[in-house]
Design a protein around this motif. Sequence first.
Motif, mmCIF file in Angstrom:
data_model
loop_
_atom_site.group_PDB
_atom_site.id
_atom_site.type_symbol
_atom_site.label_atom_id
_atom_site.label_comp_id
_atom_site.label_asym_id
_atom_site.label_seq_id
_atom_site.Cartn_x
_atom_site.Cartn_y
_atom_site.Cartn_z
ATOM 1 N N GLU A 23 0.819 -1.214 0.000
ATOM 2 C CA GLU A 23 0.000 0.000 0.000
ATOM 3 C C GLU A 23 0.853 1.264 0.000
ATOM 4 O OE1 GLU A 23 -2.578 -0.276 3.425
ATOM 5 O OE2 GLU A 23 -3.252 -2.257 2.797
ATOM 6 N N ARG A 24 1.893 1.227 0.803
ATOM 7 C CA ARG A 24 2.689 2.440 1.012
ATOM 8 C C ARG A 24 3.313 2.958 -0.281
ATOM 9 N NH1 ARG A 24 5.229 4.847 5.496
ATOM 10 N NH2 ARG A 24 7.102 5.961 4.914
ATOM 11 N N SER A 25 3.896 2.056 -1.057
ATOM 12 C CA SER A 25 4.587 2.521 -2.266
ATOM 13 C C SER A 25 3.580 2.985 -3.322
ATOM 14 C CB SER A 25 5.511 1.440 -2.824
ATOM 15 O OG SER A 25 4.775 0.318 -3.224
ATOM 16 N N THR A 26 2.421 2.349 -3.389
ATOM 17 C CA THR A 26 1.386 2.824 -4.314
ATOM 18 C C THR A 26 0.828 4.159 -3.824
ATOM 19 O OG1 THR A 26 0.859 0.514 -4.780
ATOM 20 C CG2 THR A 26 -0.709 2.159 -5.564
ATOM 21 N N GLY A 27 0.742 4.309 -2.512
ATOM 22 C CA GLY A 27 0.333 5.593 -1.935
ATOM 23 C C GLY A 27 1.273 6.706 -2.340
ATOM 24 N N ALA A 28 2.555 6.384 -2.427
ATOM 25 C CA ALA A 28 3.541 7.386 -2.848
ATOM 26 C C ALA A 28 3.322 7.788 -4.306
ATOM 27 C CB ALA A 28 4.955 6.838 -2.648
ATOM 28 N N LEU A 29 2.950 6.838 -5.156
ATOM 29 C CA LEU A 29 2.664 7.170 -6.562
ATOM 30 C C LEU A 29 1.445 8.089 -6.660
ATOM 31 C CD1 LEU A 29 3.187 3.734 -8.406
ATOM 32 C CD2 LEU A 29 4.716 5.711 -8.383
ATOM 33 N N VAL A 30 0.430 7.816 -5.856
ATOM 34 C CA VAL A 30 -0.778 8.659 -5.881
ATOM 35 C C VAL A 30 -0.450 10.050 -5.337
ATOM 36 C CG1 VAL A 30 -3.080 8.986 -4.866
ATOM 37 C CG2 VAL A 30 -2.414 6.740 -5.762
ATOM 38 N N ARG A 31 0.316 10.100 -4.264
ATOM 39 C CA ARG A 31 0.664 11.410 -3.703
ATOM 40 C C ARG A 31 1.478 12.223 -4.694
ATOM 41 N NH1 ARG A 31 3.789 12.219 1.972
ATOM 42 N NH2 ARG A 31 5.509 11.504 0.661
ATOM 43 N N ASN A 32 2.403 11.568 -5.353
ATOM 44 C CA ASN A 32 3.211 12.235 -6.381
ATOM 45 C C ASN A 32 2.320 12.778 -7.500
ATOM 46 O OD1 ASN A 32 5.679 12.884 -7.875
ATOM 47 N ND2 ASN A 32 5.081 11.171 -9.201
ATOM 48 N N ALA A 33 1.337 11.991 -7.898
ATOM 49 C CA ALA A 33 0.408 12.442 -8.939
ATOM 50 C C ALA A 33 -0.358 13.677 -8.469
ATOM 51 C CB ALA A 33 -0.561 11.312 -9.301
ATOM 52 N N LEU A 34 -0.816 13.649 -7.229
ATOM 53 C CA LEU A 34 -1.599 14.785 -6.715
ATOM 54 C C LEU A 34 -0.745 16.033 -6.569
ATOM 55 C CD1 LEU A 34 -3.804 12.927 -4.083
ATOM 56 C CD2 LEU A 34 -4.481 13.730 -6.359
ATOM 57 N N LEU A 35 0.536 15.838 -6.297
ATOM 58 C CA LEU A 35 1.440 16.991 -6.213
ATOM 59 C C LEU A 35 1.599 17.670 -7.556
ATOM 60 C CD1 LEU A 35 4.285 15.652 -3.885
ATOM 61 C CD2 LEU A 35 2.841 17.649 -3.455
ATOM 62 N N LYS A 36 1.552 16.880 -8.625
ATOM 63 C CA LYS A 36 1.791 17.420 -9.961
ATOM 64 C C LYS A 36 0.517 17.844 -10.672
ATOM 65 C CE LYS A 36 6.082 14.844 -10.659
ATOM 66 N NZ LYS A 36 6.813 13.861 -11.473
ATOM 67 N N GLY A 37 -0.629 17.341 -10.226
ATOM 68 C CA GLY A 37 -1.872 17.507 -10.963
ATOM 69 C C GLY A 37 -2.543 18.844 -10.751
ATOM 70 N N GLY A 38 -3.332 19.213 -11.722
ATOM 71 C CA GLY A 38 -4.134 20.424 -11.631
ATOM 72 C C GLY A 38 -5.216 20.334 -12.681
ATOM 73 N N LYS A 39 -5.206 21.256 -13.586
ATOM 74 C CA LYS A 39 -6.153 21.216 -14.697
ATOM 75 C C LYS A 39 -5.615 20.320 -15.805
ATOM 76 C CE LYS A 39 -9.204 23.954 -12.930
ATOM 77 N NZ LYS A 39 -10.485 23.396 -12.495
ATOM 78 N N GLY A 40 -6.500 19.642 -16.511
ATOM 79 C CA GLY A 40 -6.098 18.814 -17.649
ATOM 80 C C GLY A 40 -5.483 17.505 -17.211
ATOM 81 N N LEU A 41 -5.030 16.744 -18.193
ATOM 82 C CA LEU A 41 -4.463 15.421 -17.935
ATOM 83 C C LEU A 41 -2.939 15.517 -17.898
ATOM 84 C CD1 LEU A 41 -5.191 12.343 -17.708
ATOM 85 C CD2 LEU A 41 -4.777 12.212 -20.163
ATOM 86 N N ILE A 42 -2.344 15.099 -16.806
ATOM 87 C CA ILE A 42 -0.896 15.190 -16.620
ATOM 88 C C ILE A 42 -0.340 13.806 -16.303
ATOM 89 C CG2 ILE A 42 0.898 16.083 -15.052
ATOM 90 C CD1 ILE A 42 -0.941 18.576 -14.760
ATOM 91 N N LYS A 43 0.783 13.482 -16.934
ATOM 92 C CA LYS A 43 1.471 12.236 -16.626
ATOM 93 C C LYS A 43 2.422 12.510 -15.472
ATOM 94 C CE LYS A 43 4.409 8.806 -18.982
ATOM 95 N NZ LYS A 43 4.874 8.410 -20.343
ATOM 96 N N SER A 44 2.198 11.830 -14.369
ATOM 97 C CA SER A 44 3.028 12.109 -13.184
ATOM 98 C C SER A 44 4.193 11.150 -13.060
ATOM 99 C CB SER A 44 2.174 12.076 -11.917
ATOM 100 O OG SER A 44 1.553 10.820 -11.764
#
Lengths: 195, 195
Positions: free
Chosen positions: B80-101
């Motif tokens: 769970e923890r390492s997948t959680g890190a991928l999601v957190r990283n995505a949320l750090l980079k995300g905003g409007k539109g589709l972004i590859k994190s």
Amino acid sequence: MRRFVIVGHKAHSTADFKLDDLAGGAGRLDVLLRCVNSAFFLSHNIRTDAEVYLVLLGPEAPPRTVRFLGSEVRYLNPDERSTGALVRNALLKGGKGLIKSSPGVYVSDQSFHDVLQELAPKGQIVYLRENGVAIRDKELQKDVTFVLSDHKDLTPEEEAELESMTKDVVSLGPISYHADHCITIVNHEMDTRTF
Amino acid sequence: MRRFVIVGHKAHSTADFKLDDLAGGAGRLDVLLRCVNSAFFLSHNIRTDAEVYLVLLGPEAPPRTVRFLGSEVRYLNPDERSTGALVRNALLKGGKGLIKSSPGVYVSDQSFHDVLQELAPKGQIVYLRENGVAIRDKELQKDVTFVLSDHKDLTPEEEAELESMTKDVVSLGPISYHADHCITIVNHEMDTRTF
């Protein structure tokens, strides 16, 4: 009763790991923790007719077996980290003999052999392996123990030990699944049966 | 392609949570992370024919949708923890539109409605719910999207939205399972089919 025995070949048998590092420093304990989740959790409920035996063969004091009884267990949550804390607490308290470390959680110095010897008189023993009989075609007893390995196969010695006690080798299909997914699939299959 | 859409009603849509507290401060993000595991992991392999859409509706910037593509994903581990890190990283980079994190992980501001609109033209949409048609009796297409909720049911509004787009309501039996277990069972059922 549905019992699941999972052998953790590298999973630490002493509490020398961090809850932040269950997949690394704890010897892939994360695999076994997900098995506990799969064995017990229903939506908003716990399977009281399930038991799990985690056979820990990694350092520093193998073997240790941590046993979870669904009928008694408390403080069990679905996430890996909190279940890891229950296992670590058990290992802190365990030594010789069978010790209750928290409600429904027990620790012992039982080996894989000892666990099989204890469970064999209680009902059917099933070895889950890719090349067995398809589970949907297999007669399963209500009192049954499913034996699985972690991310590694059983060793030849462990397999010989198990095959000396049962001829029931059951497959979930040609694809090889993670141990916790196997338990989820088995639980669902058992749920479709009437006993 | 097998797609899984999971709605996280409280799961945080900003990276304001700790990896030590995925089940608490992240709004039960742990549930969704286990869904990612169930969707993709085989023993020593990743399902390249699977995609996951995590629809995050918790604070502070809902909606956010984190998308995992099995054909592209890297750095995905079962815990769970390492997948959680991928999601957190995505949320750090995300905003409007589709972004590859990161490879195979994308973040957008898509809502549940937006995700369904995007996926509907791609094939069958299946609503997994206790009182549907038994999955073993149901014709499933190779290109299929299964829609699930986290530890809470879909809201009446979400359910109405979904039911306006599909009549395929499929059940895994009378017992209510965790979302990740549902995905494991569905994947196994799909594995038994020939397309």
